[in-house]
Design an enzyme around this catalytic site. Structure first.
Site, mmCIF file in Angstrom:
data_model
loop_
_atom_site.group_PDB
_atom_site.id
_atom_site.type_symbol
_atom_site.label_atom_id
_atom_site.label_comp_id
_atom_site.label_asym_id
_atom_site.label_seq_id
_atom_site.Cartn_x
_atom_site.Cartn_y
_atom_site.Cartn_z
ATOM 1 C CE LYS A 164 -18.696 13.111 -10.032
ATOM 2 N NZ LYS A 164 -18.983 14.432 -9.132
ATOM 3 C CE1 TYR A 252 -19.430 8.938 -7.009
ATOM 4 C CE2 TYR A 252 -20.715 11.037 -7.218
ATOM 5 C CZ TYR A 252 -19.820 10.559 -6.895
ATOM 6 O OH TYR A 252 -18.420 11.208 -6.552
HETATM 7 P P1 NAD Z 1 -14.770 23.640 -6.108
HETATM 8 O O1 NAD Z 1 -15.678 24.692 -7.043
HETATM 9 O O2 NAD Z 1 -14.748 23.710 -4.807
HETATM 10 O O3 NAD Z 1 -13.457 23.467 -6.713
HETATM 11 C C1 NAD Z 1 -13.094 23.835 -8.040
HETATM 12 C C2 NAD Z 1 -11.481 24.548 -8.069
HETATM 13 O O4 NAD Z 1 -11.212 24.976 -9.367
HETATM 14 C C3 NAD Z 1 -11.751 25.736 -7.306
HETATM 15 O O5 NAD Z 1 -10.334 25.748 -6.611
HETATM 16 C C4 NAD Z 1 -11.541 26.808 -8.273
HETATM 17 O O6 NAD Z 1 -10.946 28.093 -7.980
HETATM 18 C C5 NAD Z 1 -11.111 26.214 -9.376
HETATM 19 N N1 NAD Z 1 -11.099 26.710 -10.657
HETATM 20 C C6 NAD Z 1 -10.348 27.170 -11.656
HETATM 21 N N2 NAD Z 1 -10.857 27.715 -12.732
HETATM 22 C C7 NAD Z 1 -12.248 28.060 -12.404
HETATM 23 C C8 NAD Z 1 -13.080 28.531 -12.875
HETATM 24 N N3 NAD Z 1 -12.919 28.720 -14.283
HETATM 25 N N4 NAD Z 1 -14.511 28.322 -12.373
HETATM 26 C C9 NAD Z 1 -14.352 27.708 -11.206
HETATM 27 N N5 NAD Z 1 -13.514 27.400 -10.808
HETATM 28 C C10 NAD Z 1 -12.594 27.380 -11.266
HETATM 29 O O7 NAD Z 1 -15.586 22.448 -6.821
HETATM 30 P P2 NAD Z 1 -15.304 20.936 -6.356
HETATM 31 O O8 NAD Z 1 -16.739 20.285 -5.585
HETATM 32 O O9 NAD Z 1 -14.128 20.788 -5.444
HETATM 33 O O10 NAD Z 1 -15.528 19.732 -7.520
HETATM 34 C C11 NAD Z 1 -14.067 19.966 -8.385
HETATM 35 C C12 NAD Z 1 -14.156 18.622 -9.221
HETATM 36 O O11 NAD Z 1 -14.152 17.567 -8.422
HETATM 37 C C13 NAD Z 1 -15.641 18.220 -10.163
HETATM 38 O O12 NAD Z 1 -15.121 17.762 -11.353
HETATM 39 C C14 NAD Z 1 -16.477 17.572 -9.480
HETATM 40 O O13 NAD Z 1 -17.017 16.575 -10.165
HETATM 41 C C15 NAD Z 1 -15.244 16.681 -8.704
HETATM 42 N N6 NAD Z 1 -15.928 16.265 -7.259
HETATM 43 C C16 NAD Z 1 -15.712 14.808 -7.086
HETATM 44 C C17 NAD Z 1 -15.902 14.421 -5.788
HETATM 45 C C18 NAD Z 1 -15.964 12.874 -5.573
HETATM 46 O O14 NAD Z 1 -16.488 12.349 -4.424
HETATM 47 N N7 NAD Z 1 -15.438 11.995 -6.377
HETATM 48 C C19 NAD Z 1 -16.601 15.108 -4.883
HETATM 49 C C20 NAD Z 1 -16.938 16.478 -5.221
HETATM 50 C C21 NAD Z 1 -16.323 16.971 -6.297
#
Ligand code: NAD
Length: 401
Positions: A164, A252
């Site tokens: 999401k 949420y």
């Molecule tokens: P994050 O930044 O920790 O992870 C993103 C990943 O994408 C990283 O490994 C990064 O290297 C990669 N990536 C590839 N290309 C990129 C770019 N151009 N710029 C930035 N990163 C790039 O973020 P996150 O918190 O893990 O979030 C990732 C996804 O998960 C989002 O869509 C977020 O909404 C979702 N999320 C959901 C929940 C949940 O509870 N369902 C919780 C946190 C995050």
């Protein structure tokens, strides 16, 4: 025994009866939750709901059958929550990784027993089509990349789980749905709260009439965005994040109002505010307050913020009792309290790994050829509504949906 205790004892008995029927946890409140959001306007949604309806049938997943999952994007959420949760899955296993960072991918491959030949870079991602071990691709990238990687994944012949919010725009969401349909693959949005026992109990309690007539829902989701956290850096960029606090965590609040009422809003008003000169909010908004009115007359007061301290709370106000779930949408340690004329009583439910439940839900939906409970149409509806929330804030007008 007070009324609340009696109410809760009967709910618990019902839960344990169902969990016996459903060895896989997600089904344990299936009957009541199957109709969640069932009043959605779109026919596709209604179809999704009816196909999704969990029945009393035991799972048809053979005991040793696990579908193979590839995780795309090895960031904070993927590595800290999702990948460890495969250990608790009954129908899902991690078999492939997609990352731009080979060293990181190799480290995690070793840790999770993923065959190094199943490590992909973004450049050769499409060749995953040739890997029969991969059934499902889980997109855990910044929001602005969801559409591209979901569509390419479906075109590679794989089923898709997407984080999401589904995507930045309504058009992207529709393109994802179309690509999955064209490839005859399933597309599910990872709305984990709809698989989490405390949220399912909240829906059940609200719908059972045990709180009396529903009047008001409040839902607040906020945290203080940290520009030093790499996971928050892309969240400050509109192109990658789609929006600000609303897209990230306000979704949420919106979801809660929809799944608790099982209705779609008919009117929306909203206000936004971002602290002037705060560099975090050059491109995305800090605060969004929105009010939804539902056909039954229930109002929902929802907030999202990137400025206030960590909050994940839902309250349901009925004519006879008030339910408070706080935290409501955390990973663990949910707390549910019923407040009525007898006082405040905390209700305990067995915590389950909601990530494992949602992943197994998709695996089982594929094995049983059913539409998942939270298909692409569900994500599309939220993106449509979030766009209307922004419009209501921009114009200062109440929007009739
Ligand atoms: P994050 O930044 O920790 O992870 C993103 C990943 O994408 C990283 O490994 C990064 O290297 C990669 N990536 C590839 N290309 C990129 C770019 N151009 N710029 C930035 N990163 C790039 O973020 P996150 O918190 O893990 O979030 C990732 C996804 O998960 C989002 O869509 C977020 O909404 C979702 N999320 C959901 C929940 C949940 O509870 N369902 C919780 C946190 C995050």
């Amino acid at each position: 025994m007070t009324n609340n205790q009696t109410m809760f004892e009967s709910l618990k008995k019902e839960l344990s009866r169902r969990s016996l029927l459903h060895k896989v946890g997600f089904g344990f409140m299936g009957l009541s939750v199957a109709g969640t959001l069932g009043h959605i306007i779109k026919p596709a949604r209604t179809l999704a709901q009816s196909e999704a309806a969990p029945s009393n049938e035991p799972s048809s997943v053979p005991p040793n059958k696990k579908l193979g999952w590839a995780v795309v994007g090895l960031g904070k959420f993927a590595t800290q929550q999702i990948m460890p949760s495969f250990a608790e899955c009954k129908s899902s296993k991690l078999v492939a990784l997609v990352s731009g960072d080979s060293a990181k991918a190799e480290k995690y491959a070793k840790q999770y027993g993923v065959n190094p030949k199943n490590i992909y870079k973004y450049q050769n991602y499409d060749s995953i089509r040739n890997n029969p071990e991969v059934d499902i691709i889980y997109i855990i990238l910044p929001n602005g990349m969801h559409a591209e990687y979901s569509i390419r994944g479906a075109q590679a012949g794989k089923h898709i789980m997407c984080e999401k919010p589904m995507a930045n725009t309504v058009e992207e969401c529709q393109a994802m749905i179309d690509a999955a349909k064209k490839a005859n693959r399933k597309l599910m949005i990872a709305y984990r709260a709809q698989y989490e026992p405390y949220n399912l109990a909240t829906i059940q309690l609200a719908q059972s009439g045990k709180l009396g007539k529903l009047k008001l829902i409040t839902s607040d989701h906020g945290r203080n965005l940290n520009p030093k956290d790499p996971a928050d850096v892309w969240r400050m960029q509109k192109k990658l994040a789609g929006g600000g606090s609303l897209y990230d965590i306000g979704v949420y609040s919106l979801q809660a109002a929809r799944y608790i009422t099982r209705e779609e809003p008919v009117a929306i008003s909203a206000m936004t505010y971002s602290t002037p000169d705060d560099p975090r909010f050059r491109e995305v908004e800090e605060n969004v307050n929105f009010v939804l009115r539902f056909p039954s007359g229930v109002l929902a007061n929802c907030t999202s913020s990137y400025g206030y301290s960590n909050t994940k709370r839902i309250q349901v106000f009925g004519s006879d009792a008030v339910l408070e779930l706080d935290p409501a949408t955390d990973y663990y340690k949910h707390r549910l309290t019923i407040k009525d004329k007898n006082g405040n009583q905390e209700q305990k439910i067995e915590e389950k790994n909601q990530f494992a439940l949602e992943m197994d839900h998709l695996s089982e939906s594929i094995i049983q050829n059913k539409q998942p409970k939270t298909p692409g149409e569900e994500g599309l509806q939220d993106v449509k509504l979030m766009q209307l929330i922004y419009e209501a804030a921009r114009t200062g007008k109440t929007i009739k949906v």
